[in-house]
Design an enzyme around this catalytic site. Structure first.
Site, mmCIF file in Angstrom:
data_model
loop_
_atom_site.group_PDB
_atom_site.id
_atom_site.type_symbol
_atom_site.label_atom_id
_atom_site.label_comp_id
_atom_site.label_asym_id
_atom_site.label_seq_id
_atom_site.Cartn_x
_atom_site.Cartn_y
_atom_site.Cartn_z
ATOM 1 N N ARG A 34 0.827 -1.212 0.000
ATOM 2 C CA ARG A 34 0.000 0.000 0.000
ATOM 3 C C ARG A 34 0.861 1.261 0.000
ATOM 4 N NH1 ARG A 34 -3.573 -3.141 3.419
ATOM 5 N NH2 ARG A 34 -2.419 -2.396 5.222
ATOM 6 N N ASN B 222 -3.962 -19.590 11.735
ATOM 7 C CA ASN B 222 -3.408 -20.572 12.679
ATOM 8 C C ASN B 222 -4.191 -20.659 13.984
ATOM 9 O OD1 ASN B 222 -2.380 -18.057 13.134
ATOM 10 N ND2 ASN B 222 -0.237 -18.688 13.263
ATOM 11 N N CYS B 223 -4.855 -19.568 14.384
ATOM 12 C CA CYS B 223 -5.652 -19.620 15.616
ATOM 13 C C CYS B 223 -6.914 -20.463 15.455
ATOM 14 C CB CYS B 223 -6.033 -18.221 16.075
ATOM 15 S SG CYS B 223 -4.596 -17.174 16.375
ATOM 16 N N THR C 248 16.583 -4.609 13.310
ATOM 17 C CA THR C 248 17.590 -5.386 14.037
ATOM 18 C C THR C 248 18.900 -4.589 14.078
ATOM 19 O OG1 THR C 248 18.512 -6.460 12.081
ATOM 20 C CG2 THR C 248 16.559 -7.481 13.062
ATOM 21 N N ASN C 249 19.955 -5.230 14.552
ATOM 22 C CA ASN C 249 21.255 -4.538 14.561
ATOM 23 C C ASN C 249 21.792 -4.290 13.155
ATOM 24 O OD1 ASN C 249 21.527 -7.467 14.757
ATOM 25 N ND2 ASN C 249 23.736 -7.132 14.711
ATOM 26 N N PRO D 296 20.705 -2.453 9.960
ATOM 27 C CA PRO D 296 19.620 -1.516 9.633
ATOM 28 C C PRO D 296 18.810 -1.904 8.397
ATOM 29 C CG PRO D 296 21.792 -0.510 9.291
ATOM 30 C CD PRO D 296 22.020 -1.820 9.958
ATOM 31 N N ILE E 113 17.796 -4.971 7.964
ATOM 32 C CA ILE E 113 17.053 -6.189 8.322
ATOM 33 C C ILE E 113 16.107 -5.901 9.491
ATOM 34 C CG2 ILE E 113 17.243 -8.594 9.070
ATOM 35 C CD1 ILE E 113 19.912 -8.787 7.707
ATOM 36 N N GLY F 228 6.943 -10.154 14.755
ATOM 37 C CA GLY F 228 6.151 -11.307 15.181
ATOM 38 C C GLY F 228 6.845 -12.148 16.237
ATOM 39 N N ASP F 229 6.471 -13.403 16.302
ATOM 40 C CA ASP F 229 6.883 -14.276 17.403
ATOM 41 C C ASP F 229 8.387 -14.524 17.450
ATOM 42 O OD1 ASP F 229 4.187 -14.393 17.789
ATOM 43 O OD2 ASP F 229 3.964 -16.524 17.321
#
Lengths: 541, 541
Positions: B21, B41-42, B272-273, B275, B277, B281-282
């Protein structure tokens, strides 16, 4: 400390109980005009309809309990007829004996409530023209409704009118509702309540909008309700519930200041212009929590909290009333309408800037059985995103979403806070993106300019209507004049979309329309998404 | 811009849709190891049990829709086996053909989720020891559950274990649950989940607490699950659901920093460390919204919001993740348990000061038919009243109350805000004083010193236990050693109450106990109210 409380329901009862807890040796006298203190007035229609079967259940705080447990001097059938502020005493009439006596007070709490408005129409005082305020009214209506009658007319389609209609239908009575305004349940915005109107009619109830009663003729073959239009309705009885008026005459006569609409003016501590006199509940004028303007909203929750606050102030506590938000709910033949904060029409009347969005999600994950459609309208400040109000209609889960938004309004929160709300999710309860989140996403998207919207009431005939649903959906019905380019192939067909017009994209509920808006915006088109899509458009017709 | 997303469910799917979008000409590749992107999945346990009858309904975003509508390059059965950060490329294995290829990225989003933990127990990899993560697992369980088998054992009584148990019972399978800890549904506090434990057992499910599986023997007459205690359970199959572990090995191997519990460490923008990447989520380590400490909470709602935020950041937007509140709900044989914020045991572990109160109201007005009991525990900062968490169990209306409190926590609100909350009230939906208000009243009363409380787990044998219920209630059961003086006559019998002891007053749920506390406090007694009354005490036994 001697406290006299005038009125023993809701606000009065709460004030009495709170005062007792704060001071066990205060003398607390509750003067109640009716036969019962603290009865369940919100249950009366359901008692009439037989949903609540035991009349005793309506007596939520029996008089003996109030006397023994709370040591309240509760006197029923006791009407206060005068307040003598100079001598700090009230004149009380015993409605059984007719005797009058005076009672002094240190602090007086007026909790006289509001009484059904009865305009001076010919025949309105006849025996078959009822109202529904107290248990006596309910007893009378119960008797009539179970006497084998077949036709009833309800004048007024507010909360009580609608609840009474449902319950008379439950009794097998053919019911007609006459309402002066152009919609049922006037606190809601018209387009939001339209599905409820339809649903009520689908139960066999006749609804006459923009109509009013001019007189009631009680004849041997029943009651005739004559209407403004000239129409005459034959009924076995009528129920007049066209709103309530604060019962403030007693206070006004004593020089207690009242507002334009009759409510007693109070401070945030529920104090009147006489510091020894408080007023709580439906008799007061309150401040709207959102607009901070004076208003008159009769609600049980606020009445209860105001009663606590008056007692708190009498005993030196620091609580204060924040204003009434107007959170309300009504059940209508297994459907629910709920709202909180200001409606769009109130905002217009108050000349407050607002933006709004509509969504039509299911109450829980569609793949779990039993999902029901709901419609949610979120109203917010166009720049800051502060939430001003919300309305929802549907089945299960409507009251939950409005309660969550009511809490957000109480906290001065914004549509961005709704985006980030972390709510209960399992497929039988909601969605990983709950309707609350979705409403926040859409509203915040509008504020950020990601998704300009147009509302169905503002579609300009100059706009190019772009239906991005499937061909099958389009064939089953669409907005007249729309062109169908399904979202799946839109990118290959942008040459069919005019560059010199505003494009109003839409789908069924707004999600594909949003994607189409994004696709076209990024290609330089002037495009808006129709909020709520075809579903909202259908509602507006 | 070329975005590669590793994992196409929840967080990955949300990131992909949001990125599309925001930028219609970005190249977006979704690499999904399984057969389906974005499945429900739920819903898997309910498909196994037959509540959800159509398997197709679980495919919430069919691959064709993602490809055509969102123009996502979705590749299923495609496992990323290596991340080469220096060259900004990933190695992808086609699980069908076994071929490997590389794919470059400008931005990489890791949404690999969490996988069921499978301890290295003898026999755990046997064909009759199942888990339930994806549609293949569900298919396998569905097949077994409908094959005429009669006995199943579930190892682990978390969300999935409990949901699977309900659904196996629905299939007529006798089910045993083995749980290592001393309670089912470990996120809740033990005393709150006790009624759910009872309710599950009442459906014929055996629950073995403080117990664990040590090995699985697959024999000709079925599966034997050997337990730590020496007991052996015969079953037709077992389901292991003892929690999940972030699937972060791929990231860790590439030098992406992970936390103590394996989750990828990310900024509030999900970076993440490296920049370029992101992780959502889980698979990520998140910050607890309430305590601001790092935690690992696998939830669908947060995963979805994180996906949006990662995409936002890639395209220069200013959104940020606020942390995970831990709002959760589980349906158990028509009952509901829900929670938000921190539990009492988490607060103890984190050494954060708290106070708590319990209430046991009905979900709506008692005089309206169908009212169901619910228990609400509210946990808050002892001085400021800032809400730290809440848990509720019961039937209808449990998720609503937790959602309202979840919103209040999101707004940094206090127990006083709960007192003043203005929520939907009609007798079939709530109370004029909603459980939310009641919890606020009680908690604020404790803070103000109006109502000192003691909890059932802290009753001191030196206390004088004062039961203020009726004689009949007392006769039907009471706390051992209690003296019965009904609240109605307490004021005349204060001479029977010792002045030299702490009085612990109680009634059924706490309301009469509160009044008794007030009566005695004002007469100079040292008195506390047992929070939640006899009902709470019974639960603790």
């Amino acid at each position: 400390m001697k406290i006299v409380i005038v009125g023993g329901v809701a606000g009065g009862a709460s004030a009495a109980a709170r005062a007792r807890r704060l001071c066990d040796n205060a003398e607390i006298i509750v003067l109640e005009r009716g036969h019962y203190p603290s009865f369940a007035n919100c249950g009366l229609p359901y008692y009439v309809g037989g949903k609540i079967q035991s009349r005793n259940k309506l007596l939520v705080a029996p008089i003996d309990m109030l006397r023994q447990r709370h040591r309240l001097d509760v006197r029923i059938r006791s009407e206060v007829v005068q307040i003598d502020r100079d001598n700090k005493q009230v004149s009380v009439r015993n409605l059984e004996s007719g005797e009058e006596y005076t009672e002094t007070y240190d602090k007086l709490i007026i909790a006289t409530g509001a009484s059904p408005f009865r305009p001076p129409l010919p025949g309105i005082d006849g025996p078959r023209v009822l109202e529904l305020r107290d248990l006596n009214d309910a007893d009378r209506m119960y008797e009539l409704a179970t006497s084998g009658v077949t036709r009833a007319t309800i004048v007024g389609a507010g909360f009580i009118g609608i609840e009474v209609a449902e319950n008379l239908v439950r009794r097998g009575i053919h019911t007609t509702i006459v309402e002066l305004s152009e919609q049922v349940l006037p606190p809601w915005d018209q387009e939001m309540i339209a599905p409820i109107d339809e649903h009520i009619r689908a139960q066999g109830v006749d609804i006459l909008l923009g109509e009013s009663a001019t007189s009631f003729d009680d004849g041997p073959d029943g009651l005739t309700i004559n209407l403004k239009s000239g129409q005459a309705l034959k009924s076995d009885f009528a129920v007049v519930c066209i709103g309530v008026r604060p019962e403030s005459q007693l206070a006004a006569d004593a020089g207690i200041q009242c507002g334009d609409r009759g409510g007693i003016i109070v401070t945030d501590q529920m104090q009147t212009n006489d510091p020894d006199i408080y007023a709580v509940g439906d008799v007061t004028q309150v401040s709207c929590f959102v607009s901070k303007t004076p208003t008159q909203i009769p609600l049980a929750g606020p009445a209860n909290r105001q009663g606590r606050i008056a007692a708190d102030h009498i005993f030196g506590r620091q609580s204060s009333y924040r204003g009434t938000q107007g959170t309300a709910v009504v059940g209508v033949f297994e459907k629910t309408a709920a709202m909180t904060g200001l409606s769009e029409k109130q905002l217009k009347r108050l000349d407050i800037d607002y933006e709004k969005v509509y969504i039509h999600p299911a109450n829980h994950a569609g793949y779990y059985p039993g999902a029901e459609a709901l419609t949610l309208k979120l109203i917010y400040a166009p720049k800051t995103g502060v939430i001003l109000g919300a309305q929802a209609v549907g089945g299960d889960g409507v009251d939950k979403r409005i309660d969550v938004i009511a809490m957000a309004i109480q906290g001065g929160m914004t549509v961005e806070d709704l985006e980030e709300a972390e709510l209960c999710y399992a497929p039988q309860y909601g969605h990983a993106k709950d309707p609350i989140n979705m409403a926040g996403f859409v509203a915040a998207g509008v504020i950020r300019g990601d998704q300009p919207v147009v509302h169905v009431d503002s579609i300009d005939p100059q706009m190019f209507l772009l239906d991005v649903r499937s061909e099958a959906e389009f064939a089953a019905g669409h907005i007249p004049g729309a062109t169908n380019i399904p979202i799946e192939v839109l990118r290959e067909h942008t040459d069919e979309v005019p560059k010199d017009k505003t494009i109003a994209a839409y789908c069924k509920v707004g999600q594909r329309g949003y994607l189409a808006t994004r696709v076209l915006m990024q290609r330089g088109f002037n495009v808006v998404n129709i909020s709520g899509g075809y579903t909202s458009w259908l509602r507006s017709q």
